[in-house]
Every structure is written in structure tokens, then in C-alpha cells.
Enzyme design. Structure first.
Site, PDB file in Angstrom:
ATOM      1  N   LYS A 101       2.058   6.833  -3.913  1.00 30.50           N
ATOM      2  CA  LYS A 101       1.324   6.129  -2.852  1.00 30.50           C
ATOM      3  C   LYS A 101       0.621   7.136  -1.952  1.00 30.50           C
ATOM      4  O   LYS A 101       1.217   8.154  -1.566  1.00 30.50           O
ATOM      5  CB  LYS A 101       2.290   5.285  -2.022  1.00 30.50           C
ATOM      6  N   ASP A 135      -0.703   3.898  -6.706  1.00 26.13           N
ATOM      7  CA  ASP A 135      -0.329   2.536  -6.311  1.00 26.13           C
ATOM      8  C   ASP A 135      -1.271   2.042  -5.218  1.00 26.13           C
ATOM      9  O   ASP A 135      -1.856   2.839  -4.483  1.00 26.13           O
ATOM     10  CB  ASP A 135       1.096   2.525  -5.737  1.00 26.13           C
ATOM     11  N   GLN A 165      -5.309  -5.642  -6.893  1.00 28.48           N
ATOM     12  CA  GLN A 165      -4.426  -6.785  -6.590  1.00 28.48           C
ATOM     13  C   GLN A 165      -5.204  -8.105  -6.640  1.00 28.48           C
ATOM     14  O   GLN A 165      -6.204  -8.262  -5.940  1.00 28.48           O
ATOM     15  CB  GLN A 165      -3.852  -6.594  -5.183  1.00 28.48           C
ATOM     16  N   ARG A 186      -4.295  -0.935 -13.287  1.00 29.23           N
ATOM     17  CA  ARG A 186      -3.080  -1.762 -13.365  1.00 29.23           C
ATOM     18  C   ARG A 186      -3.373  -3.011 -12.526  1.00 29.23           C
ATOM     19  O   ARG A 186      -3.630  -2.899 -11.327  1.00 29.23           O
ATOM     20  CB  ARG A 186      -1.871  -1.027 -12.808  1.00 29.23           C
ATOM     21  N   LYS A 189      -0.410  -8.905  -8.816  1.00 32.62           N
ATOM     22  CA  LYS A 189      -0.759  -9.981  -7.878  1.00 32.62           C
ATOM     23  C   LYS A 189      -0.914  -9.422  -6.469  1.00 32.62           C
ATOM     24  O   LYS A 189      -1.793  -9.847  -5.726  1.00 32.62           O
ATOM     25  CB  LYS A 189       0.330 -11.053  -7.882  1.00 32.62           C
ATOM     26  N   GLY A 190      -0.057  -8.482  -6.072  1.00 33.64           N
ATOM     27  CA  GLY A 190      -0.111  -7.906  -4.720  1.00 33.64           C
ATOM     28  C   GLY A 190       1.171  -8.219  -3.967  1.00 33.64           C
ATOM     29  O   GLY A 190       1.666  -9.343  -4.026  1.00 33.64           O
ATOM     30  N   ALA A 191       1.716  -7.221  -3.269  1.00 26.95           N
ATOM     31  CA  ALA A 191       3.070  -7.326  -2.722  1.00 26.95           C
ATOM     32  C   ALA A 191       3.146  -7.373  -1.203  1.00 26.95           C
ATOM     33  O   ALA A 191       4.238  -7.476  -0.663  1.00 26.95           O
ATOM     34  CB  ALA A 191       3.896  -6.139  -3.224  1.00 26.95           C
ATOM     35  N   HIS A 229       5.755 -10.239 -13.799  1.00 25.42           N
ATOM     36  CA  HIS A 229       6.938 -10.821 -14.439  1.00 25.42           C
ATOM     37  C   HIS A 229       6.728 -12.308 -14.659  1.00 25.42           C
ATOM     38  O   HIS A 229       7.672 -13.026 -14.981  1.00 25.42           O
ATOM     39  CB  HIS A 229       8.175 -10.622 -13.556  1.00 25.42           C
ATOM     40  N   ARG A 290      10.465  -5.435  -0.061  1.00 26.43           N
ATOM     41  CA  ARG A 290       9.389  -6.193  -0.721  1.00 26.43           C
ATOM     42  C   ARG A 290       9.945  -6.990  -1.891  1.00 26.43           C
ATOM     43  O   ARG A 290       9.507  -8.107  -2.156  1.00 26.43           O
ATOM     44  CB  ARG A 290       8.271  -5.245  -1.200  1.00 26.43           C
ATOM     45  N   ARG A 291      10.906  -6.416  -2.595  1.00 30.04           N
ATOM     46  CA  ARG A 291      11.516  -7.140  -3.731  1.00 30.04           C
ATOM     47  C   ARG A 291      12.281  -8.363  -3.229  1.00 30.04           C
ATOM     48  O   ARG A 291      12.267  -9.404  -3.859  1.00 30.04           O
ATOM     49  CB  ARG A 291      12.448  -6.234  -4.553  1.00 30.04           C
TER      50      ARG A 291
END
Ligand code: FDA
Length: 315
Positions: A101, A135, A165, A186, A189-191, A229, A290-291
Site C-alpha cells: 500500500k 493495492d 474497485q 486486479r 469490489k472495494g473495501a 469471494h 475491514r474483514r
């Protein structure tokens, strides 16, 4: 994930008290909750996880966690860790693929610091045959990230790729520019928690944009990564590739370490290239939050592990 839970977890991710608490318990033992998503705190732990993933037939990219550093010293430390990683991986026989990053390398300190640090990494990375994926962070950094990426690409750093994203309204144009350069993308969707002015608020729009962009990437004839995913996005990619006669080795899927291992395995078994994004390092808290924000039901799992953990550490 809905916008509310993303905002909630984003707010929590700024809490120093929660960070201290999580840091104390999250990686304390082999069963600790953060280990579901993070390969460990040291390079040695990450290499162990990387070797095992590689042995199972997956591709991988290693990410030394860290972001939003505020001092040149912290950016220099992160840069040194990446250089050490390049050295260690080169000797370990692990796939030479890293993600990083730009705010970890000092983008929020100043652009020149960040670019200097990135160049210091890209030099040895190029010599040792590494691919470096930059990223994408929140939308306040999008333009600068793209500017730096394009500037380096034009200076003949061709072992770099970028992330775009589908939740951002601007991404269609960014894809056009990046495809024109010939660089690898890559698609995600975006986080991050983003305002409606820049990002689509509804899942349906994010997904339909993702599908449109996925088709453009596959049609480009270049090699790109579809990172999700979401079974609907994945099956649509497979169907589109079949319809256009695009072979399995002309693109890859990517997923995060510890998420949908069943799907990772089934895609690999079906003959698709499957890359696992493997994060490690002590600065795992924002990534971890974020996860949780993507899937609030993960919180139940964390709370269960936490109470188990506290009991175990007390005994
Ligand atoms: P979605 O969120 O709809 O999830 C689909 C399904 O996947 C869920 O129903 C669930 O089963 C499972 N799932 C997803 N997230 C989960 C979680 N946290 N825990 C448990 N299950 C989960 N973003 C970004 O802004 N910049 C970047 O550089 C990157 N880089 C990146 C690399 C790679 C390899 C991946 C896979 C993703 C990213 N992302 C990213 C993150 C991405 O933007 C996005 O936030 C997540 O991938 C979640 O979105 P999905 O497309 O998986 O769909």
C-alpha cells in the site's frame, strides 16, 4: 456487507483502546482469532504459511501489513521490511509476488518520500523477478495512487500492477486508461467506507459494475485478476470466459487468506488459477477490521475466541 456495518467497523478501526485490546489477544496463541485472516506477525511465520499454500497448488501474494503511516521513519521501516522480504523470499523458493500500500510507504507524509521508497523496492524486486501489486486504498488516495503507478510505468517499471474497485463510479475510465497502458489489473469490489458521491451505495450496482468491468478485462487479451469471494461474480466470469473461448490460464482468480477456503479449493480443483492474498505483520488491526466489516457475523466468531483466549491466558 452493508454501508452501516462498514461505517461502524471503520469507526472502531480508529479506536486505539480497541486496537490495544485486540493486539493483546488477537495473535497471542496459534488458535487466536486474528489468525483466521492473518498468516502471523513475522516473516518466518508468513513464509511457513506461504510454503504450505504453494504446496497445495495455489499461487500467492504476500502483503506486509501496514498503512496510513504518518512519519518518514515509519515509511522507511516498512520499506526496509519489504527489502528484507524480497531477500528472504528470493532464497526460500516461494513465488515472487508481493502486494503493498502506498500509504505504508509514506503517501500521507509526502509524495516524494513515497515514490522514493517505492523505487527502492522496485529496483531489487525487478532484479529478482518479483511482481509488485499496488493495492488500492480509500478514494482520497485513488488519483494519487494511479498517478504514481502511471508515472512509474512510463519510467519502464513493468513488473507492477494496480487494483481497481467496482464500487467507484470513476473506475470505468480508470480501466480504459490502464488497459491502454497495457498494465495488469486486479478487479475488486472495494473495501472502504465511501461517500455516495464517489461510490455506488447499492450492492446491485457494485455487482453489475463488477460484471461489466470483468468483461472488459477478459476481452482485453491481457492477463488480469478477478478478486472476489462472491460465487455469482465467479460463475459469471467462468461463463463469460467459456463463451469467448478464453483459456483458464489467461486470467486468474484471487481470494483473501482464510476466506471461503471451500471455494478456493473447488476453483483450483476445476483447473482455475487461484491466488491467495497472504497478509502478515504486527499492524494487522485495520485489515482485520475491514474483514469484520465485510461480514459482521465474523464478530460472533471473534467474541467466542476472545472469551476462550482470555480464559486460556489467565490459566
Ligand atoms: P462480498 O463481500 O459480497 O462477499 C461474497 C461472499 O464472500 C460472502 O457472502 C462471504 O461468503 C464471503 N466473504 C466475503 N468477505 C468475507 C469476510 N470478511 N469474512 C468471511 N467471509 C467473507 N479492496 C480494496 O479496496 N483494495 C484492495 O487493494 C483490495 N485487494 C484485495 C485483494 C484480494 C485478493 C481480494 C480477494 C480482495 C481485495 N480487496 C481489496 C477487498 C475487496 O474489495 C472486498 O472488500 C472483499 O473481497 C469482499 O468482497 P467480495 O467480492 O468477496 O464480495
Amino acid at each position: 456487507m452493508d454501508a452501516g456495518s462498514k461505517a461502524f467497523f471503520y469507526a472502531l478501526s480508529r479506536s486505539d483502546a480497541l486496537k490495544r485490546l485486540a493486539s493483546k489477544y488477537g495473535m497471542a496463541t496459534k488458535e487466536s482469532f486474528a489468525r483466521r485472516f492473518i498468516a502471523g506477525e513475522t516473516i518466518e511465520e508468513a513464509l511457513g504459511a506461504a510454503q504450505s499454500i504453494q504446496d497445495q497448488g495455489y499461487l500467492l501474494t504476500l502483503d506486509y501489513l501496514g498503512e496510513s503511516v504518518r512519519t518518514p521513519e515509519a515509511a522507511t521501516t516498512a520499506t526496509r521490511e519489504y527489502l528484507r522480504l524480497i531477500d528472504v523470499i528470493s532464497r526460500a523458493g516461494i513465488e515472487r509476488n508481493l502486494s503493498l500500500k502506498l500509504t505504508q510507504l509514506g503517501l500521507d507524509v509526502d509524495r516524494a518520500t513515497c515514490v522514493d521508497n517505492l523505487r527502492r523496492i522496485l529496483g531489487p524486486a525487478g532484479e529478482h523477478g518479483f511482481f509488485i501489486r499496488i493495492d488500492m486504498e480509500d478514494s482520497s488516495h485513488t488519483q494519487e495512487t494511479i498517478n504514481i503507478f502511471e508515472a512509474l510505468w512510463r519510467q519502464d517499471y513493468r513488473h507492477i500492477g494496480i487494483v481497481l474497485q467496482s464500487y467507484l463510479r470513476r473506475t470505468e475510465e480508470d480501466i480504459t486508461r490502464t488497459l491502454h497502458l497495457g498494465a495488469r489489473i486486479r478487479l475488486v469490489k472495494g473495501a472502504y467506507k465511501e461517500p455516495r458521491a464517489v461510490a455506488y451505495p447499492s450492492h446491485r450496482d457494485v455487482e453489475s459494475h463488477f460484471l461489466t468491468l470483468m468483461k472488459r478485462l477478459l476481452d482485453s487479451g491481457q492477463y488480469h485478476a478477478i478478486a472476489t469471494h462472491d460465487p455469482a461474480m465467479i460463475e459469471a466470469t467462468i461463463a463469460y470466459a467459456a463463451e469467448r473461448g478464453i483459456p483458464n490460464d489467461r486470467f486468474e482468480f484471487q481470494m483473501l487468506y482464510g476466506i471461503r477456503r471451500d471455494l478456493q479449493e473447488s476453483l483450483r480443483a476445476r483447473g482455475y488459477r487461484m491466488r491467495i492474498y497472504l497478509p502478515f505483520g504486527r499492524e494487522w488491526f485495520p485489515y482485520f477490521m475491514r474483514r469484520l466489516g465485510e461480514r459482521p457475523s465474523n464478530v460472533a466468531f471473534v467474541l467466542r475466541s476472545l472469551s476462550h483466549e482470555r480464559r486460556a491466558l489467565r490459566n
